[in-house]
Design a protein around this motif. Structure first.
Motif, PDB file in Angstrom:
ATOM      1  N   PHE A 123     -12.058   9.531   5.861  1.00  0.00           N
ATOM      2  CA  PHE A 123     -12.171  10.879   5.315  1.00  0.00           C
ATOM      3  C   PHE A 123     -13.381  11.582   5.886  1.00  0.00           C
ATOM      4  CE2 PHE A 123     -15.014   8.723   2.416  1.00  0.00           C
ATOM      5  CZ  PHE A 123     -15.925   9.683   2.001  1.00  0.00           C
ATOM      6  N   ARG A 124     -13.306  12.910   5.810  1.00  0.00           N
ATOM      7  CA  ARG A 124     -14.411  13.732   6.316  1.00  0.00           C
ATOM      8  C   ARG A 124     -14.467  15.051   5.550  1.00  0.00           C
ATOM      9  NH1 ARG A 124     -10.417  13.305   9.353  1.00  0.00           N
ATOM     10  NH2 ARG A 124      -9.190  15.007  10.164  1.00  0.00           N
ATOM     11  N   ASN A 143     -14.230  20.580  -0.075  1.00  0.00           N
ATOM     12  CA  ASN A 143     -12.988  20.364   0.668  1.00  0.00           C
ATOM     13  C   ASN A 143     -13.138  19.163   1.585  1.00  0.00           C
ATOM     14  OD1 ASN A 143     -11.549  22.622  -0.372  1.00  0.00           O
ATOM     15  ND2 ASN A 143     -12.725  23.944   0.981  1.00  0.00           N
ATOM     16  N   ILE A 144     -12.120  18.290   1.587  1.00  0.00           N
ATOM     17  CA  ILE A 144     -12.139  17.127   2.462  1.00  0.00           C
ATOM     18  C   ILE A 144     -10.750  16.883   3.043  1.00  0.00           C
ATOM     19  CG2 ILE A 144     -14.041  16.024   1.220  1.00  0.00           C
ATOM     20  CD1 ILE A 144     -12.051  14.032   0.095  1.00  0.00           C
ATOM     21  N   SER A 145     -10.729  16.123   4.132  1.00  0.00           N
ATOM     22  CA  SER A 145      -9.485  15.662   4.753  1.00  0.00           C
ATOM     23  C   SER A 145      -9.486  14.142   4.704  1.00  0.00           C
ATOM     24  CB  SER A 145      -9.411  16.109   6.212  1.00  0.00           C
ATOM     25  OG  SER A 145      -9.393  17.511   6.288  1.00  0.00           O
ATOM     26  N   VAL A 146      -8.334  13.567   4.404  1.00  0.00           N
ATOM     27  CA  VAL A 146      -8.196  12.113   4.324  1.00  0.00           C
ATOM     28  C   VAL A 146      -7.005  11.699   5.181  1.00  0.00           C
ATOM     29  CG1 VAL A 146      -7.920  10.121   2.794  1.00  0.00           C
ATOM     30  CG2 VAL A 146      -9.036  12.195   1.923  1.00  0.00           C
ATOM     31  N   ASP A 147      -7.210  10.706   6.044  1.00  0.00           N
ATOM     32  CA  ASP A 147      -6.139  10.115   6.838  1.00  0.00           C
ATOM     33  C   ASP A 147      -5.879   8.719   6.279  1.00  0.00           C
ATOM     34  OD1 ASP A 147      -5.850  12.295   8.564  1.00  0.00           O
ATOM     35  OD2 ASP A 147      -7.494  11.581   9.828  1.00  0.00           O
ATOM     36  N   HIS A 172      -5.089  17.086   2.840  1.00  0.00           N
ATOM     37  CA  HIS A 172      -6.250  17.945   2.628  1.00  0.00           C
ATOM     38  C   HIS A 172      -6.346  18.212   1.136  1.00  0.00           C
ATOM     39  CE1 HIS A 172      -6.570  18.668   6.910  1.00  0.00           C
ATOM     40  NE2 HIS A 172      -5.256  18.844   6.915  1.00  0.00           N
ATOM     41  N   GLY A 173      -7.559  18.246   0.651  1.00  0.00           N
ATOM     42  CA  GLY A 173      -7.744  18.500  -0.767  1.00  0.00           C
ATOM     43  C   GLY A 173      -9.189  18.816  -1.079  1.00  0.00           C
ATOM     44  N   HIS A 174      -9.502  18.749  -2.367  1.00  0.00           N
ATOM     45  CA  HIS A 174     -10.876  18.985  -2.791  1.00  0.00           C
ATOM     46  C   HIS A 174     -11.262  17.976  -3.865  1.00  0.00           C
ATOM     47  CE1 HIS A 174      -8.438  21.419  -5.561  1.00  0.00           C
ATOM     48  NE2 HIS A 174      -9.352  21.106  -6.453  1.00  0.00           N
ATOM     49  N   VAL A 175     -12.535  17.649  -3.866  1.00  0.00           N
ATOM     50  CA  VAL A 175     -13.078  16.689  -4.822  1.00  0.00           C
ATOM     51  C   VAL A 175     -13.012  17.299  -6.216  1.00  0.00           C
ATOM     52  CG1 VAL A 175     -15.164  15.436  -5.518  1.00  0.00           C
ATOM     53  CG2 VAL A 175     -14.604  15.699  -3.076  1.00  0.00           C
ATOM     54  N   VAL A 176     -12.466  16.539  -7.172  1.00  0.00           N
ATOM     55  CA  VAL A 176     -12.446  17.002  -8.558  1.00  0.00           C
ATOM     56  C   VAL A 176     -13.396  16.188  -9.426  1.00  0.00           C
ATOM     57  CG1 VAL A 176     -10.159  18.050  -8.520  1.00  0.00           C
ATOM     58  CG2 VAL A 176     -10.382  15.636  -9.094  1.00  0.00           C
ATOM     59  N   ARG A 177     -13.756  14.973  -8.943  1.00  0.00           N
ATOM     60  CA  ARG A 177     -14.668  14.138  -9.717  1.00  0.00           C
ATOM     61  C   ARG A 177     -15.359  13.149  -8.799  1.00  0.00           C
ATOM     62  NH1 ARG A 177     -11.078  12.181 -12.496  1.00  0.00           N
ATOM     63  NH2 ARG A 177     -11.021  10.017 -11.906  1.00  0.00           N
ATOM     64  N   ASN A 178     -16.635  12.899  -9.062  1.00  0.00           N
ATOM     65  CA  ASN A 178     -17.412  11.888  -8.352  1.00  0.00           C
ATOM     66  C   ASN A 178     -17.889  10.892  -9.400  1.00  0.00           C
ATOM     67  OD1 ASN A 178     -19.459  10.393  -7.042  1.00  0.00           O
ATOM     68  ND2 ASN A 178     -19.802  12.091  -5.627  1.00  0.00           N
ATOM     69  N   THR A 179     -17.457   9.636  -9.289  1.00  0.00           N
ATOM     70  CA  THR A 179     -17.775   8.651 -10.319  1.00  0.00           C
ATOM     71  C   THR A 179     -18.980   7.786  -9.981  1.00  0.00           C
ATOM     72  OG1 THR A 179     -16.386   6.921  -9.372  1.00  0.00           O
ATOM     73  CG2 THR A 179     -15.328   8.475 -10.904  1.00  0.00           C
ATOM     74  N   GLY A 180     -19.509   7.911  -8.799  1.00  0.00           N
ATOM     75  CA  GLY A 180     -20.568   7.012  -8.356  1.00  0.00           C
ATOM     76  C   GLY A 180     -19.991   5.862  -7.535  1.00  0.00           C
ATOM     77  N   VAL A 195      -0.094  18.553   1.579  1.00  0.00           N
ATOM     78  CA  VAL A 195       0.394  17.225   1.929  1.00  0.00           C
ATOM     79  C   VAL A 195       1.905  17.337   2.142  1.00  0.00           C
ATOM     80  CG1 VAL A 195       0.716  16.547  -0.483  1.00  0.00           C
ATOM     81  CG2 VAL A 195       0.390  14.788   1.244  1.00  0.00           C
ATOM     82  N   ASP A 196       2.445  16.494   2.996  1.00  0.00           N
ATOM     83  CA  ASP A 196       3.892  16.446   3.185  1.00  0.00           C
ATOM     84  C   ASP A 196       4.467  15.630   2.030  1.00  0.00           C
ATOM     85  OD1 ASP A 196       6.519  15.667   3.885  1.00  0.00           O
ATOM     86  OD2 ASP A 196       6.060  15.837   6.026  1.00  0.00           O
TER      87      ASP A 196
END
Length: 119
Positions: free
Chosen positions: A18-19, A51-55, A68-76, A86-87
């Motif tokens: 991801f990036r 915003n991030i992309s994940v392969d 492609h999406g966006h972060v909704v939560r960061n848990t640590g 997404v397809d």
């Protein structure tokens, strides 16, 4: 606790990269996935809304799935990502295959051995 998710999550262990924007690429493991998003292990902190992309290396279906999406939560211990694009047909195929493989694995584990004992 009341689960307000619109889509059922499926537990997985899939390698992914991801990036954020055009920044560095990070290795990760996708832990669960649904038609609406995913959760992945990472120590990288990203603010909700990023915003991030994940392969995703979907080896069970022989494809790399780019989302492609966006972060909704960061848990640590990881990031929850909501999909923006997404397809759906490929994602649905991946989820169904992962469910099938999980059931198959449980059936193999639960089969009794030749002595009649089961583990």
């Amino acid at each position: 606790m009341n689960d307000k998710r619109a889509h059922e999550r499926t537990d997985v262990r899939l390698n992914a990269l991801f990036r954020k924007d055009d920044s560095y690429i990070f290795r990760t493991k996708v832990i669960n996935i649904s038609m609406g998003g995913l959760f992945m292990e990472t120590s990288q902190f990203m603010k909700p809304g990023t915003n991030i992309s994940v392969d995703i290396d979907a080896e069970n279906i022989g494809q790399i799935i780019g989302v492609h999406g966006h972060v909704v939560r960061n848990t640590g211990s990881g990031l929850a990502v909501e999909f923006a694009s997404v397809d759906n047909s490929i994602l649905d195929r991946l989820i169904e295959r992962e469910k099938y493989m999980s059931i198959k694995k449980k059936q193999t584990i639960e089969q009794p051995c030749s002595s009649g004992y089961s583990f």
